[in-house]
Design a protein around this motif. Structure first.
Motif, PDB file in Angstrom:
ATOM      1  N   LEU A  57     -31.967 -75.206  64.374  1.00 10.32           N
ATOM      2  CA  LEU A  57     -31.524 -76.597  64.561  1.00 10.32           C
ATOM      3  C   LEU A  57     -30.212 -76.627  65.327  1.00 10.32           C
ATOM      4  N   PHE A  58     -29.306 -75.756  64.879  1.00 11.22           N
ATOM      5  CA  PHE A  58     -27.997 -75.690  65.515  1.00 11.22           C
ATOM      6  C   PHE A  58     -28.137 -75.256  66.991  1.00 11.22           C
ATOM      7  N   LEU A  59     -28.970 -74.242  67.233  1.00 14.17           N
ATOM      8  CA  LEU A  59     -29.102 -73.707  68.599  1.00 14.17           C
ATOM      9  C   LEU A  59     -29.767 -74.724  69.527  1.00 14.17           C
ATOM     10  N   ARG A  60     -30.716 -75.501  68.967  1.00 20.74           N
ATOM     11  CA  ARG A  60     -31.382 -76.503  69.797  1.00 20.74           C
ATOM     12  C   ARG A  60     -30.346 -77.521  70.314  1.00 20.74           C
ATOM     13  N   SER A  61     -29.452 -77.912  69.418  1.00 21.00           N
ATOM     14  CA  SER A  61     -28.456 -78.891  69.869  1.00 21.00           C
ATOM     15  C   SER A  61     -27.438 -78.220  70.804  1.00 21.00           C
ATOM     16  N   ALA A  62     -27.205 -76.904  70.590  1.00 21.83           N
ATOM     17  CA  ALA A  62     -26.226 -76.194  71.437  1.00 21.83           C
ATOM     18  C   ALA A  62     -26.693 -76.107  72.890  1.00 21.83           C
ATOM     19  N   THR A  63     -28.029 -76.085  73.097  1.00 23.30           N
ATOM     20  CA  THR A  63     -28.566 -75.941  74.452  1.00 23.30           C
ATOM     21  C   THR A  63     -28.085 -77.063  75.361  1.00 23.30           C
ATOM     22  N   LYS A  64     -28.023 -78.263  74.773  1.00 21.14           N
ATOM     23  CA  LYS A  64     -27.648 -79.413  75.610  1.00 21.14           C
ATOM     24  C   LYS A  64     -26.186 -79.807  75.423  1.00 21.14           C
ATOM     25  N   ASN A  65     -25.556 -79.165  74.458  1.00 19.98           N
ATOM     26  CA  ASN A  65     -24.198 -79.554  74.114  1.00 19.98           C
ATOM     27  C   ASN A  65     -23.207 -79.142  75.217  1.00 19.98           C
ATOM     28  N   THR A  66     -22.500 -80.122  75.730  1.00 21.82           N
ATOM     29  CA  THR A  66     -21.570 -79.812  76.831  1.00 21.82           C
ATOM     30  C   THR A  66     -20.138 -79.595  76.315  1.00 21.82           C
ATOM     31  N   ARG A  67     -20.005 -79.455  74.980  1.00 23.07           N
ATOM     32  CA  ARG A  67     -18.670 -79.347  74.378  1.00 23.07           C
ATOM     33  C   ARG A  67     -17.868 -78.162  74.942  1.00 23.07           C
ATOM     34  N   ASN A  68     -18.585 -77.076  75.263  1.00 24.00           N
ATOM     35  CA  ASN A  68     -17.869 -75.894  75.759  1.00 24.00           C
ATOM     36  C   ASN A  68     -17.790 -75.823  77.276  1.00 24.00           C
ATOM     37  N   ASN A  69     -18.297 -76.848  77.956  1.00 24.59           N
ATOM     38  CA  ASN A  69     -18.329 -76.761  79.422  1.00 24.59           C
ATOM     39  C   ASN A  69     -16.946 -76.597  80.039  1.00 24.59           C
ATOM     40  N   HIS A  70     -15.936 -77.173  79.367  1.00 22.42           N
ATOM     41  CA  HIS A  70     -14.584 -77.038  79.939  1.00 22.42           C
ATOM     42  C   HIS A  70     -14.129 -75.574  79.966  1.00 22.42           C
ATOM     43  N   LEU A  71     -14.697 -74.738  79.067  1.00 20.33           N
ATOM     44  CA  LEU A  71     -14.335 -73.313  79.100  1.00 20.33           C
ATOM     45  C   LEU A  71     -14.825 -72.686  80.397  1.00 20.33           C
ATOM     46  N   TYR A  72     -16.052 -73.035  80.760  1.00 16.13           N
ATOM     47  CA  TYR A  72     -16.692 -72.383  81.912  1.00 16.13           C
ATOM     48  C   TYR A  72     -16.351 -73.044  83.236  1.00 16.13           C
ATOM     49  N   ASN A  73     -16.117 -74.362  83.200  1.00 19.93           N
ATOM     50  CA  ASN A  73     -15.912 -75.094  84.452  1.00 19.93           C
ATOM     51  C   ASN A  73     -14.451 -75.141  84.880  1.00 19.93           C
ATOM     52  N   HIS A  74     -13.650 -74.284  84.305  1.00 24.87           N
ATOM     53  CA  HIS A  74     -12.226 -74.261  84.615  1.00 24.87           C
ATOM     54  C   HIS A  74     -12.031 -73.709  86.035  1.00 24.87           C
ATOM     55  N   THR A  75     -11.499 -74.529  86.931  1.00 25.37           N
ATOM     56  CA  THR A  75     -11.281 -74.006  88.284  1.00 25.37           C
ATOM     57  C   THR A  75      -9.790 -74.077  88.614  1.00 25.37           C
ATOM     58  N   ILE A  76      -9.364 -73.202  89.455  1.00 21.10           N
ATOM     59  CA  ILE A  76      -7.939 -73.124  89.808  1.00 21.10           C
ATOM     60  C   ILE A  76      -7.789 -73.431  91.291  1.00 21.10           C
ATOM     61  N   ALA A  77      -7.023 -74.483  91.574  1.00 15.78           N
ATOM     62  CA  ALA A  77      -6.849 -74.900  92.973  1.00 15.78           C
ATOM     63  C   ALA A  77      -5.745 -74.048  93.598  1.00 15.78           C
ATOM     64  N   TRP A  78      -6.106 -72.834  93.974  1.00 14.61           N
ATOM     65  CA  TRP A  78      -5.123 -71.873  94.491  1.00 14.61           C
ATOM     66  C   TRP A  78      -4.408 -72.401  95.734  1.00 14.61           C
ATOM     67  N   ASP A  79      -5.142 -73.098  96.606  1.00  9.25           N
ATOM     68  CA  ASP A  79      -4.542 -73.523  97.871  1.00  9.25           C
ATOM     69  C   ASP A  79      -3.626 -74.738  97.727  1.00  9.25           C
ATOM     70  N   GLU A  80      -3.729 -75.410  96.575  1.00 13.15           N
ATOM     71  CA  GLU A  80      -2.855 -76.578  96.387  1.00 13.15           C
ATOM     72  C   GLU A  80      -1.522 -76.146  95.794  1.00 13.15           C
ATOM     73  N   THR A  81      -0.458 -76.801  96.227  1.00 11.37           N
ATOM     74  CA  THR A  81       0.855 -76.491  95.660  1.00 11.37           C
ATOM     75  C   THR A  81       0.889 -76.970  94.206  1.00 11.37           C
ATOM     76  N   ALA A  82       1.319 -76.075  93.316  1.00 21.06           N
ATOM     77  CA  ALA A  82       1.354 -76.451  91.899  1.00 21.06           C
ATOM     78  C   ALA A  82       2.482 -77.451  91.650  1.00 21.06           C
ATOM     79  N   ARG A  83       2.211 -78.440  90.776  1.00 29.61           N
ATOM     80  CA  ARG A  83       3.264 -79.401  90.414  1.00 29.61           C
ATOM     81  C   ARG A  83       4.027 -78.816  89.229  1.00 29.61           C
ATOM     82  N   LEU A  84       5.244 -78.410  89.464  1.00 30.42           N
ATOM     83  CA  LEU A  84       5.946 -77.653  88.432  1.00 30.42           C
ATOM     84  C   LEU A  84       7.146 -78.378  87.839  1.00 30.42           C
ATOM     85  N   ASP A  85       7.292 -79.689  88.138  1.00 32.10           N
ATOM     86  CA  ASP A  85       8.420 -80.412  87.557  1.00 32.10           C
ATOM     87  C   ASP A  85       8.229 -80.540  86.056  1.00 32.10           C
ATOM     88  N   PRO A  86       9.313 -80.428  85.314  1.00 31.45           N
ATOM     89  CA  PRO A  86       9.181 -80.522  83.862  1.00 31.45           C
ATOM     90  C   PRO A  86       8.641 -81.880  83.438  1.00 31.45           C
TER      91      PRO A  86
END
Ligand SMILES: Cc1cc2nc3c(=O)[nH]c(=O)nc-3n(C[C@H](O)[C@H](O)[C@H](O)COP(=O)(O)OP(=O)(O)OC[C@H]3O[C@@H](n4cnc5c(N)ncnc54)[C@H](O)[C@@H]3O)c2cc1C
Length: 399
Positions: A370-399
């Protein structure tokens, strides 16, 4: 040109060196092990987010070509019942899922990139002590040599000397109660498992495996054990672990006993993590990767987090006006995510402990589908995998 001393030639170290070079820094990389081959180790899952970082370095395709694509994980009960199939990557976008490679392959891809970019590694350089003053930071090595730079980046793994220098009261890694024992195998007639890994909640322990197209099996088991002395656990020969595992998994379904019967190159690693390290930097010194947020392997994220750290720290050093501001920005961006993964991975580990009574095992086998069936469609962890880093953009580092 500012200069960084990078301590540790595992995953975080070489990646940090490559990114910092792109950022216009001079880098010097030091590794305690005497030569590259000494890395050995078993295999690891490089997740979607780690592959995205490798892509920034132009190394993704090279690694994927060497590995076993595994966008899915199949879960089986100890009675040979399929409990469910879950994505090993972002739900709904399995093709961007993970790849499993021998640890050596990841190290080789990184090492070759260092050489291609003219970056040397000093092998056999074990950091013992750090000195810092207003002009720079000096690393002192066990062989009596030393090196000086503007900043020192500790990528020295779970037993980090750097973490301890930053804060002598820094916490020790916590033992999970589980070992990771694994190796390689070939079982005649065993079919490949394209695009997946299989995980089995065995009668008396957790077992995972995959079969590559060429028939080579990568396998691991997670027996419970009191905390071993780290050095002692390395001394216990593979045969001793194998005898124990064969006994533990004797009643599990095909092909678990057969994989263990044919196993070679067995390695055993106690599983530790570091859920919260209060101080990530001091003065000119900062820590990354396992040295500051070691995670248990259950979520398959440790190497990917180390790769992300490398890109974010290098981008911060590129875009900040001072190293102090860069270290603060790096910690602000990385701490919440890293601590979340360590916690999540721990929670997975708790499910791997043997199920206890027959009743408890039956209940788990009933509830898990039951748990695994719901996990298949569950997007709760997508932020772990879809984390992208905009290397070419200047980082905003102001406090
Ligand atoms: C059994 C097991 C299975 C795992 N499976 C996975 C998985 O499937 N997926 C995943 O993403 N992660 C996995 N991990 C975790 C992953 O291996 C780590 O998160 C990753 O290697 C961290 O990289 P790092 O560079 O921070 O540290 P490391 O890879 O540990 O590198 C640290 C380096 O520093 C060197 N060093 C240490 N001390 C010194 C010193 N004093 N001076 C100089 N050099 C020093 C070491 O020799 C080493 O080369 C697993 C870990 C284990 C133990």
């Amino acid at each position: 040109m500012p200069k960084a001393l990078i301590i540790g030639g595992g995953v975080a170290g070489p990646a940090t060196a490559l990114f910092l070079q792109k950022a216009g820094w001079d880098v010097a990389l030091f590794e305690a092990r005497p030569h590259p081959e000494a890395h050995g180790g078993l295999f690891l899952n490089v997740a979607t987010n780690g592959l995205a970082v490798l892509d920034l370095l132009g190394l993704r395709d090279k690694l994927v070509a060497l590995g076993h694509r595994s966008p899915y994980m199949q879960m089986w009960s100890g009675r040979d019942r399929l409990l469910g199939t879950v994505p090993n990557g972002p739900a709904g976008d399995p093709e961007r899922g993970s790849v499993v490679v021998r640890r050596d392959q990841l190290h080789t891809v990184l090492r070759e990139a260092l050489v291609e970019n003219g970056l040397d590694t000093t092998w056999g350089a074990r950091l013992e002590r750090i000195d810092e003053d207003a002009h720079g930071v000096t690393a002192h090595f066990a062989d009596g040599t030393s090196a000086t730079g503007d900043v020192l980046i500790g990528c020295d793994g779970v037993g980090s000397v750097t973490r301890r220098w930053i804060d002598p009261a820094a916490p020790d890694p916590q033992y999970s109660g589980l070992l990771s024992v694994g190796g390689f195998s070939r079982v005649p007639g065993l079919e490949p498992t394209p695009r997946l890994q299989r995980m089995i909640f065995g009668a008396r322990g957790f077992f995972g495996y995959l079969v590559r197209e060429d028939g080579e099996v990568y396998w691991f088991a997670n027996p419970t054990s009191p905390e071993p002395d780290r050095a002692a656990s390395r001394r216990i020969p593979g045969d001793a672990w194998l005898a124990e595992l064969r006994e533990l998994h004797a009643d599990d379904p095909y092909p678990v006993p057969q994989i263990l019967d044919a196993a070679t190159e067995v390695g055993a690693y106690p599983i530790y993590d570091l859920p919260h390290v209060p101080h990530w930097h001091r003065g000119r010194v900062v820590v990354t990767g396992d040295a500051v947020h070691a995670t248990s392997p259950n979520a398959g994220q440790g190497a990917s987090l180390a790769l992300e750290d490398a890109a974010i720290l290098a981008r911060s050093l590129r875009d900040a006006s001072t190293y102090a501001r860069a270290f603060e920005a790096y910690e602000q961006q990385r701490r919440p995510r890293a601590e979340e993964v360590v916690k999540y991975s721990r929670a997975i580990g708790r499910q791997k402990a043997p199920g206890g009574s027959r009743f408890a095992v039956a209940m788990r086998d009933l509830m898990l589908p039951l748990f695994l069936r719901s996990a298949t469609k569950n997007t709760r962890n997508n932020h772990l995998y879809n984390h992208t880093i905009a290397w070419d953009e200047t980082a905003r580092l102001d406090p």
